[in-house]
Design an enzyme around this catalytic site. Structure first.
Site, PDB file in Angstrom:
ATOM      1  N   TYR A  52     -42.525 -65.246  51.901  1.00 34.72           N
ATOM      2  CA  TYR A  52     -42.763 -65.937  50.692  1.00 34.72           C
ATOM      3  C   TYR A  52     -41.202 -65.571  49.890  1.00 34.72           C
ATOM      4  O   TYR A  52     -41.794 -63.968  49.661  1.00 34.72           O
ATOM      5  CB  TYR A  52     -43.590 -66.580  50.294  1.00 34.72           C
ATOM      6  CG  TYR A  52     -44.288 -67.643  51.159  1.00 34.72           C
ATOM      7  CD1 TYR A  52     -45.196 -67.608  51.883  1.00 34.72           C
ATOM      8  CD2 TYR A  52     -43.842 -69.585  50.864  1.00 34.72           C
ATOM      9  CE1 TYR A  52     -45.323 -68.422  53.630  1.00 34.72           C
ATOM     10  CE2 TYR A  52     -44.752 -69.885  51.758  1.00 34.72           C
ATOM     11  CZ  TYR A  52     -46.050 -69.514  53.472  1.00 34.72           C
ATOM     12  OH  TYR A  52     -46.110 -70.867  54.001  1.00 34.72           O
ATOM     13  N   GLU A  53     -40.438 -66.059  48.973  1.00 34.11           N
ATOM     14  CA  GLU A  53     -39.105 -65.277  48.391  1.00 34.11           C
ATOM     15  C   GLU A  53     -40.208 -65.044  46.927  1.00 34.11           C
ATOM     16  O   GLU A  53     -39.650 -63.991  46.245  1.00 34.11           O
ATOM     17  CB  GLU A  53     -38.328 -66.695  47.807  1.00 34.11           C
ATOM     18  CG  GLU A  53     -39.335 -67.979  47.250  1.00 34.11           C
ATOM     19  CD  GLU A  53     -37.948 -68.501  47.069  1.00 34.11           C
ATOM     20  OE1 GLU A  53     -36.596 -68.958  47.637  1.00 34.11           O
ATOM     21  OE2 GLU A  53     -37.943 -69.896  45.674  1.00 34.11           O
ATOM     22  N   SER A  54     -41.376 -65.406  46.548  1.00 31.21           N
ATOM     23  CA  SER A  54     -42.359 -64.829  45.199  1.00 31.21           C
ATOM     24  C   SER A  54     -42.636 -63.028  45.874  1.00 31.21           C
ATOM     25  O   SER A  54     -42.636 -62.589  45.417  1.00 31.21           O
ATOM     26  CB  SER A  54     -43.892 -65.453  45.136  1.00 31.21           C
ATOM     27  OG  SER A  54     -44.054 -65.396  46.274  1.00 31.21           O
TER      28      SER A  54
END
Lengths: 264, 285
Positions: A52-54
């Site tokens: 996930y881009e986090s």
């Protein structure tokens, strides 16, 4: 054994989950992509790497995150990195095999708009924008797209190029110097689509159980092309359907369970 | 040198009308208490910078404090659109705002360049994307070695950055852990940085040496505000209040409901109220 009584949305999510392989490294978008990726992990692809881009790499959440940065994603990840590292080393560095995106508006060449409806400077509707998508679309080796079909969503001409698919078709990606494959698969609630090898226009290759060509056309804003040998998507198995429903039930309980908020 | 200050004073001493300011946090550790203090003090004409301007920027825009936003995703993650921000962009209410839009990769690189003291960031981005045509701050450069065309964006150098973190030690060194987002870069890119923390501990001696620590001399002020990132979360302290994010969608949908909520929950409250807001979330963490 095949299940019965499944919804078109459940069929979409399960069909999308089947496209993922155990050795894929998948950059996951929120919503339907996230559900599909986690069903894949909980059924046939237990070792799939979900990113996930986090910054969470190799995460295995027990419930679907509401946002791309829920605590569950970090707690279950192999490692968590800073956002610049995520985009520089892992995405731009070419480590992602599948970028999995949703769309507000999509055209037949897999170009996606999640930015505005109407004119950019005087929008009719201001949507959230691209986030990570502009570079996910060009740096991931392949792009899978999933969305429920509507005439408003699947349009002849998108209002804004948030992320580039096949552009005007043919070799448009290569002409821009993009060396990844772009959208190679579209899974809707009615059908599975793949790009024509030459024109790159999305073509229906499989209809979900009970779906007709007419239904696909009526909920799509362009003239739909169908493959000559049209398959029928296998119905969800009991395992697939139960896995999805259990995941969604856990997710609902988790997100509503914190009680009514007093303040934000 | 870092000062430990009450939040009210830390905000008053470090934020000015017309500043460019980043309240950063990538879903985790969002500095809500600091933003609410800025709202209470009524700053105007701010340029609000953030990759994911969620509830606190919706609140500041809705209160008419922003003249410009610089962002890469203006949504309520997993819930939908930011309705006060939309109202400002679509209808100019309560005032028109200027928009500078990037991708996440663009902003992450721009913050990193800011932290590195560079004038711009270079990366492989925006190919075929419409943003390059509507944002004059997205340009292209040619690699002098390979000839490859690359995107260039100006570095981000906020006047002041606010972040929330788990711990400070008594000297004022700050520890951030969990999803660390873009906070370190946003602090190092800024002229001044203010950090709210959950607690102050004697020292970090028993912690792992590779954790993300901002040395005390990179920070202007630290304020102790337990619960200060609610409804976001603080890894190891309390969980994300997902229900609050869902509820915000309804509050922000209506101009009057929004004003009433801001009056009751921000204007008439103080930083000290945050601890109570996370009590029921602590056991879930």
């Amino acid at each position: 054994m095949s299940a019965t009584g499944f919804t078109p949305n459940e069929m979409m999510t399960i069909a999308a989950s089947r496209a993922l392989k155990n050795d894929d490294v998948c950059f996951v978008g929120i919503g339907a992509p996230s559900a599909a990726c986690n069903v894949a992990r909980l059924t046939h692809a237990p070792d799939i790497t979900l990113i996930y881009e986090s910054g969470t790499i190799g995460t295995a959440p027990d419930v679907l995150p509401l946002s791309i940065g829920d605590g569950e994603l970090c707690e279950t990840a192999v490692t968590t990195v800073a956002v610049p590292e995520m985009f520089r080393y892992w995405l731009q560095g070419g480590r992602i095999s599948i970028g999995f995106l949703g769309a507000a508006q999509l055209d037949k060449f897999g170009n996606i708009n999640t930015t505005v409806i109407g004119d950019y400077f005087h929008p009719k509707t201001r949507l959230p924008g691209g986030g990570g998508a502009p570079e996910i679309a060009t740096s991931s080796k392949e792009i899978y797209i999933t969305m429920a079909q509507t005439k408003r969503g699947m349009v002849e001409k998108i209002d804004f190029f948030t992320s580039f698919g096949h552009g005007e078709g043919g070799d448009h990606r290569q002409r821009l110097g993009i060396d990844t494959s772009g959208p190679t698969l579209l899974i809707t609630d009615l059908a599975i689509w793949k790009p024509d090898p030459v024109t790159k226009e999305f073509t229906v290759v499989s209809l979900h159980p009970g779906v007709t060509r007419q239904q696909v056309q009526e909920s799509c804003g362009w003239v739909v092309k169908f493959a000559e040998a049209l398959d029928e998507t296998p119905a969800p198995s009991e395992l697939e359907l139960n896995t999805l429903r259990d995941l969604q039930a856990r997710t609902r309980a988790a997100h509503e369970g914190t009680g009514k908020a007093k303040a934000a | 040198m870092v000062k430990f200050l009450p939040l009210k004073q830390a905000v008053a001493e470090n934020l000015n009308n017309g500043d460019s300011v980043a309240f950063e946090g990538f879903t985790h550790l969002i500095p809500t208490a600091a933003a609410h203090e800025a709202i209470r003090q009524g700053f105007r004409d701010l340029t609000l910078i953030r990759m994911t301007p969620d509830l606190i920027y919706d609140q500041m825009i809705g209160m008419g404090m922003a003249k410009k936003i610089v962002f890469s995703y203006v949504g309520n993650p997993g819930v939908g659109l930011l309705r006060r921000a939309r109202d400002a962009i679509e209808n100019g209410f309560p005032r028109p705002i200027e928009v500078e839009e990037h991708s996440h990769a663009g902003m992450a690189n721009a913050y990193e360049a800011g932290a590195a003291g560079l004038p711009c960031a270079v990366f492989r981005g925006y190919r075929g994307a419409g943003l390059a045509a509507v944002n004059p701050n997205i340009k292209s450069v040619t690699c002098p070695f390979t000839g490859e065309g690359l995107a260039a964006v100006p570095s981000i150098r906020p006047d002041v950055t606010f972040i929330h973190a788990q711990k400070a030690d008594k000297k004022g060194n700050v520890l951030v852990e969990g999803i660390i987002g873009i906070q370190k870069e946003a602090v190092l890119a800024a002229k001044r940085a203010v950090v709210t923390v959950e607690e102050v501990v004697d020292n970090f001696d028993d912690l792992h040496p590779n954790l993300t620590v901002l040395p005390r001399w990179t920070i202007a002020a630290i304020s102790v505000v337990p619960g200060g990132s609610h409804p976001s979360y603080a890894h190891g302290y309390y969980a994300r209040d997902n229900a609050a994010y869902l509820e915000w969608d309804e509050i922000a949908a209506d101009r009057e409901k929004f004003q009433a909520w801001m009056q009751a929950n921000v204007i008439e409250k103080s930083a000290g109220d945050f601890a109570g807001r996370v009590e029921h979330l602590r056991k879930a963490a």
